[in-house]
Design an enzyme around this catalytic site. Structure first.
Site, mmCIF file in Angstrom:
data_model
loop_
_atom_site.group_PDB
_atom_site.id
_atom_site.type_symbol
_atom_site.label_atom_id
_atom_site.label_comp_id
_atom_site.label_asym_id
_atom_site.label_seq_id
_atom_site.Cartn_x
_atom_site.Cartn_y
_atom_site.Cartn_z
ATOM 1 N N ASP A 13 0.808 -1.230 0.000
ATOM 2 C CA ASP A 13 0.000 0.000 0.000
ATOM 3 C C ASP A 13 0.836 1.272 0.000
ATOM 4 O OD1 ASP A 13 -2.190 -1.686 0.125
ATOM 5 O OD2 ASP A 13 -2.262 -1.619 2.315
ATOM 6 N N LYS A 16 1.730 2.216 -5.119
ATOM 7 C CA LYS A 16 2.260 1.693 -6.391
ATOM 8 C C LYS A 16 1.330 2.021 -7.560
ATOM 9 C CE LYS A 16 2.309 -2.352 -4.392
ATOM 10 N NZ LYS A 16 2.106 -1.997 -2.974
ATOM 11 N N LYS A 18 -0.759 4.470 -8.005
ATOM 12 C CA LYS A 18 -0.678 5.877 -8.417
ATOM 13 C C LYS A 18 0.554 6.103 -9.294
ATOM 14 C CE LYS A 18 0.622 10.433 -7.201
ATOM 15 N NZ LYS A 18 0.526 11.677 -6.494
ATOM 16 N N ASN A 38 -5.256 -10.056 -3.759
ATOM 17 C CA ASN A 38 -4.941 -9.490 -2.434
ATOM 18 C C ASN A 38 -4.462 -8.045 -2.603
ATOM 19 O OD1 ASN A 38 -2.644 -10.465 -3.730
ATOM 20 N ND2 ASN A 38 -1.658 -11.247 -1.892
ATOM 21 N N GLY A 40 -4.555 -4.173 -3.835
ATOM 22 C CA GLY A 40 -5.560 -3.138 -4.110
ATOM 23 C C GLY A 40 -4.773 -1.896 -4.484
ATOM 24 N N HIS A 41 -4.715 -1.580 -5.765
ATOM 25 C CA HIS A 41 -3.907 -0.454 -6.247
ATOM 26 C C HIS A 41 -4.836 0.686 -6.650
ATOM 27 C CE1 HIS A 41 -0.281 -3.284 -7.235
ATOM 28 N NE2 HIS A 41 -0.668 -3.328 -5.978
ATOM 29 N N THR A 42 -4.666 1.828 -5.971
ATOM 30 C CA THR A 42 -5.593 2.951 -6.161
ATOM 31 C C THR A 42 -5.002 3.993 -7.109
ATOM 32 O OG1 THR A 42 -6.135 2.605 -3.842
ATOM 33 C CG2 THR A 42 -7.047 4.581 -4.884
ATOM 34 N N GLN A 222 2.003 -6.000 -3.285
ATOM 35 C CA GLN A 222 2.436 -6.115 -1.882
ATOM 36 C C GLN A 222 3.715 -5.281 -1.673
ATOM 37 O OE1 GLN A 222 1.355 -9.464 -3.454
ATOM 38 N NE2 GLN A 222 -0.499 -8.392 -2.898
ATOM 39 N N THR A 237 3.009 -12.614 2.690
ATOM 40 C CA THR A 237 2.180 -13.197 1.647
ATOM 41 C C THR A 237 2.934 -14.404 1.078
ATOM 42 O OG1 THR A 237 0.811 -12.717 -0.280
ATOM 43 C CG2 THR A 237 3.013 -11.693 -0.249
ATOM 44 N N ARG A 301 -9.913 -2.728 5.997
ATOM 45 C CA ARG A 301 -9.446 -2.775 7.388
ATOM 46 C C ARG A 301 -8.589 -1.544 7.715
ATOM 47 N NH1 ARG A 301 -6.356 -8.400 7.470
ATOM 48 N NH2 ARG A 301 -5.830 -7.667 5.386
ATOM 49 N N ARG A 303 -5.439 0.458 8.699
ATOM 50 C CA ARG A 303 -4.025 0.092 8.641
ATOM 51 C C ARG A 303 -3.326 0.566 9.905
ATOM 52 N NH1 ARG A 303 -3.701 2.632 2.669
ATOM 53 N NH2 ARG A 303 -4.570 0.911 1.486
ATOM 54 N N GLY A 413 -0.052 13.935 -2.698
ATOM 55 C CA GLY A 413 -1.504 13.773 -2.705
ATOM 56 C C GLY A 413 -1.856 12.581 -3.564
HETATM 57 P P1 GDP Z 1 -0.802 0.408 -3.536
HETATM 58 O O1 GDP Z 1 -1.385 -0.883 -3.098
HETATM 59 O O2 GDP Z 1 0.678 0.467 -3.308
HETATM 60 O O3 GDP Z 1 -1.166 0.784 -4.943
HETATM 61 O O4 GDP Z 1 -1.430 1.527 -2.577
HETATM 62 P P2 GDP Z 1 -2.970 1.645 -2.128
HETATM 63 O O5 GDP Z 1 -3.767 2.107 -3.269
HETATM 64 O O6 GDP Z 1 -3.418 0.390 -1.450
HETATM 65 O O7 GDP Z 1 -2.856 2.715 -0.972
HETATM 66 C C1 GDP Z 1 -2.323 3.979 -1.195
HETATM 67 C C2 GDP Z 1 -3.403 5.005 -0.807
HETATM 68 O O8 GDP Z 1 -2.798 6.280 -0.686
HETATM 69 C C3 GDP Z 1 -4.472 5.164 -1.871
HETATM 70 O O9 GDP Z 1 -5.676 5.528 -1.236
HETATM 71 C C4 GDP Z 1 -3.950 6.318 -2.726
HETATM 72 O O10 GDP Z 1 -4.989 7.030 -3.383
HETATM 73 C C5 GDP Z 1 -3.322 7.174 -1.666
HETATM 74 N N1 GDP Z 1 -2.150 7.952 -2.091
HETATM 75 C C6 GDP Z 1 -1.180 7.641 -2.987
HETATM 76 N N2 GDP Z 1 -0.231 8.590 -3.002
HETATM 77 C C7 GDP Z 1 -0.600 9.504 -2.095
HETATM 78 C C8 GDP Z 1 0.002 10.721 -1.622
HETATM 79 O O11 GDP Z 1 1.065 11.137 -2.017
HETATM 80 N N3 GDP Z 1 -0.693 11.400 -0.645
HETATM 81 C C9 GDP Z 1 -1.892 10.976 -0.136
HETATM 82 N N4 GDP Z 1 -2.468 11.695 0.809
HETATM 83 N N5 GDP Z 1 -2.469 9.842 -0.564
HETATM 84 C C10 GDP Z 1 -1.818 9.120 -1.522
HETATM 85 P P1 IMO Z 2 -0.887 -4.156 -2.280
HETATM 86 O O1 IMO Z 2 -0.436 -4.683 -3.616
HETATM 87 C C1 IMO Z 2 -0.977 -4.584 2.073
HETATM 88 C C2 IMO Z 2 -1.063 -8.670 3.669
HETATM 89 C C3 IMO Z 2 -2.345 -9.109 4.349
HETATM 90 C C4 IMO Z 2 -1.795 -10.133 5.333
HETATM 91 C C5 IMO Z 2 -0.657 -10.785 4.549
HETATM 92 C C6 IMO Z 2 -1.057 -12.080 3.866
HETATM 93 O O2 IMO Z 2 -2.192 -3.452 -2.319
HETATM 94 O O3 IMO Z 2 0.201 -3.362 -1.631
HETATM 95 P P2 IMO Z 2 -2.581 -12.741 1.803
HETATM 96 O O4 IMO Z 2 -3.966 -12.337 1.418
HETATM 97 O O5 IMO Z 2 -1.535 -12.422 0.792
HETATM 98 O O6 IMO Z 2 -2.524 -14.176 2.239
HETATM 99 O O7 IMO Z 2 -2.248 -11.892 3.124
HETATM 100 O O8 IMO Z 2 -0.262 -9.840 3.575
HETATM 101 N N1 IMO Z 2 -1.252 -8.149 2.281
HETATM 102 C C7 IMO Z 2 -1.179 -6.859 1.958
HETATM 103 N N2 IMO Z 2 -1.011 -5.759 2.727
HETATM 104 N N3 IMO Z 2 -1.062 -4.464 0.731
HETATM 105 C C8 IMO Z 2 -1.208 -5.551 -0.054
HETATM 106 O O9 IMO Z 2 -1.160 -5.478 -1.404
HETATM 107 C C9 IMO Z 2 -1.309 -6.817 0.558
HETATM 108 N N4 IMO Z 2 -1.485 -8.072 0.093
HETATM 109 C C10 IMO Z 2 -1.438 -8.877 1.162
HETATM 110 O O10 IMO Z 2 -2.980 -8.036 4.994
HETATM 111 O O11 IMO Z 2 -1.226 -9.465 6.432
HETATM 112 MG MG MG Z 3 -2.885 -1.583 -1.803
#
Ligand code: GDP
Ligand code: IMO
Ligand code: MG
Length: 430
Positions: A13, A16, A18, A38, A40-42, A222, A237, A301, A303, A413
């Site tokens: 999270d 990535k 973005k 598993n 979730g890329h926003t 991840q 993972t 959930r 974080r 942002g």
């Molecule tokens: P990923 O799994 O690595 O793609 O990241 P996620 O999407 O799970 O979580 C990153 C969260 O931070 C998302 O809600 C994004 O929209 C947000 N985000 C990304 N870059 C920034 C930033 O520079 N500032 C803020 N405030 N939010 C960001």
């Molecule tokens: P992105 O790509 C954050 C965590 C789970 C759990 C552990 C094992 O969005 O960054 P799994 O479902 O793989 O068996 O879970 O890994 N986990 C992540 N935490 N970002 C993720 O992916 C994750 N993918 C798995 O919360 O602790």
């Molecule tokens: Mg994510």
């Protein structure tokens, strides 16, 4: 020409999605190499937010080809839902989406097994996303799995039945209820849907692109500290989340890896169980969660939040051979008088280390912090890296000197355009 790799250096999270979306216009191909739904890329642009689980984050850039590589585990039901949701928003990803025939299939019973294993662990739960990731990789390594290409075989139904029966016996042994009827109905519809998509030998496709000097970006899922070997095992993972995973998960030789972009938050978060040395259990942790909207993109959930952990970052930089760092969510630390960073861990014998040891439990490592001045500025008013306030640039420099890698991009942002780069050179492909 080589393949550049972008991956998360913390516990996932990092942002990535973005950054891949931001960099995508510089690449013709974006390729996911491990993990599955598993992830979730926003991505946020034009006042719309999208969350991708299976589909690579280049999907919103017209003309970009998106590859789901052999190292990925694919849930056909989630894929179908994701594609249909995009189509409803007016984006049709199917033409430019290519899926490896060698990617492993997540079956409905894998998801049930994931839940059964977690339930059986009692208070030792990993906090899995329950998407069937562990059981599917278990079948892969056990040489039992079904692969995407198998859906084209005339005997696929019997291959499926055989595997599902074995899973049902296991579920029985865990006394876990196995209600499959509606799940299987959805599964078979999704398999029909999958058969219509571009199923290819993606390693051959990528070799051809490489031979023709086509720029490719590999997108990690991840983070390095969730890696099956180097993460905080067993709270990890089930895939190789480090740069090495891009080789095995795409069929690319190590000498074809070019730049390794390592991305990290200006602080740390973790979702799910497991050691987290700098975790803040107080109001400050709550403040970071609130300001950073730190709630899982896949499970919702909350974080866990804390200060930046430099021993962990340093370790991840080395594991991956990172040569460019991207710092995300620096805006979340805005308006803080002081910012702490963990620079070392103290072990029970009094010695200090700056890497992640085998045992990361609280009673084994004690974080040691340094405090730096905070910053306060209008994050939307700065359009050049060099215009960032001095205390912000000091924070950047402190990290750069610690891990000995330049921070070439900072994100202020969630939106595509809230991104500053140090120099255009980071956009060069090789
Ligand atoms: P990923 O799994 O690595 O793609 O990241 P996620 O999407 O799970 O979580 C990153 C969260 O931070 C998302 O809600 C994004 O929209 C947000 N985000 C990304 N870059 C920034 C930033 O520079 N500032 C803020 N405030 N939010 C960001
Ligand atoms: P992105 O790509 C954050 C965590 C789970 C759990 C552990 C094992 O969005 O960054 P799994 O479902 O793989 O068996 O879970 O890994 N986990 C992540 N935490 N970002 C993720 O992916 C994750 N993918 C798995 O919360 O602790
Ligand atoms: Mg994510």
């Amino acid at each position: 020409m080589s393949i550049n790799v972008l991956l998360g250096l913390q516990w996932g999270d990092e942002g990535k999605g973005k950054v891949v979306d931001y960099l995508a216009p510089n690449y013709n191909v974006i390729a996911r190499f491990q993990g599955g739904p598993n992830a979730g890329h926003t991505l946020e642009f034009d006042d719309t937010k999208h969350v991708l689980h299976q589909i690579p984050s280049g999907v919103f850039r017209s003309g970009t080809k998106n590859i789901i590589g052999n190292g990925v585990v694919l849930d056909p039901i989630i894929l179908q839902r994701e594609i249909e949701a995009l189509q409803q928003k007016g984006v049709d990803p199917t033409e430019n989406l290519f899926i490896s025939k060698k990617a492993q299939l997540i079956l409905p019973t894998h998801r049930l097994l994931d839940a059964a294993y977690e339930q059986s662990k009692g208070d030792k739960k990993i906090g899995s996303t329950l998407k069937g990731i562990g059981p599917t990789y278990q079948d892969k390594i056990g040489r039992l799995g079904l692969r995407v290409g198998d859906v084209l075989r005339e005997d696929f139904a019997s291959l499926y039945k055989h595997r599902a029966e074995a899973h049902k016996k296991k579920l029985d042994s865990y006394q876990y209820p196995c209600e499959l009827e509606s799940l299987e109905q959805e599964f078979w519809e999704a398999i029909d849907f999958l058969r219509q998509l571009n199923l290819i030998d993606s390693e051959i496709y990528l070799h051809d692109q490489l031979a023709n000097n086509i720029p490719i970006l590999a997108e990690g899922a991840q983070g390095s500290l969730l890696d099956i070997d180097f993460g905080s095992y067993p709270f990890v993972t089930s895939s190789t989340t480090t740069a090495a995973g891009a080789c095995t998960g795409l069929g690319i030789a190590p000498r074809h890896i070019g730049e390794v972009f390592g991305i990290f938050k200006a602080y740390c978060t973790r979702v799910g169980a497991g050691p987290f040395p700098t975790e803040l259990h107080d109001a400050l942790g709550e403040e970071l969660r609130k300001k950073g909207s730190e709630f899982g993109a896949t499970t919702g959930r909350p974080r866990r939040c804390c200060w930046l952990d430099l021993p962990a970052l340093n370790y991840a930089v080395k594991l991956n051979g990172v040569n460019q760092l991207f710092m995300m969510k620096a805006d979340v630390l805005n308006e803080m008088d002081e910012i702490s960073v963990c620079t070392h861990y103290q072990l029970s014998d009094g010695s200090k280390i700056d890497y992640i040891p085998h045992d990361l439990r609280d009673n084994v490592v004690t974080p040691i912090y340094k405090t730096l001045p905070g910053w306060d500025f209008d994050v939307n008013s700065v359009s050049h890296f060099s215009d960032l306030p001095e205390s912000f640039l000091n924070y950047v420099q402190f990290i750069e000197e610690f891990v000995k890698v330049p921070i070439n991009l900072v994100s202020l942002g969630p939106k595509r355009l809230q991104t500053l780069i140090k120099a255009e050179t980071i956009l060069a492909n090789n």
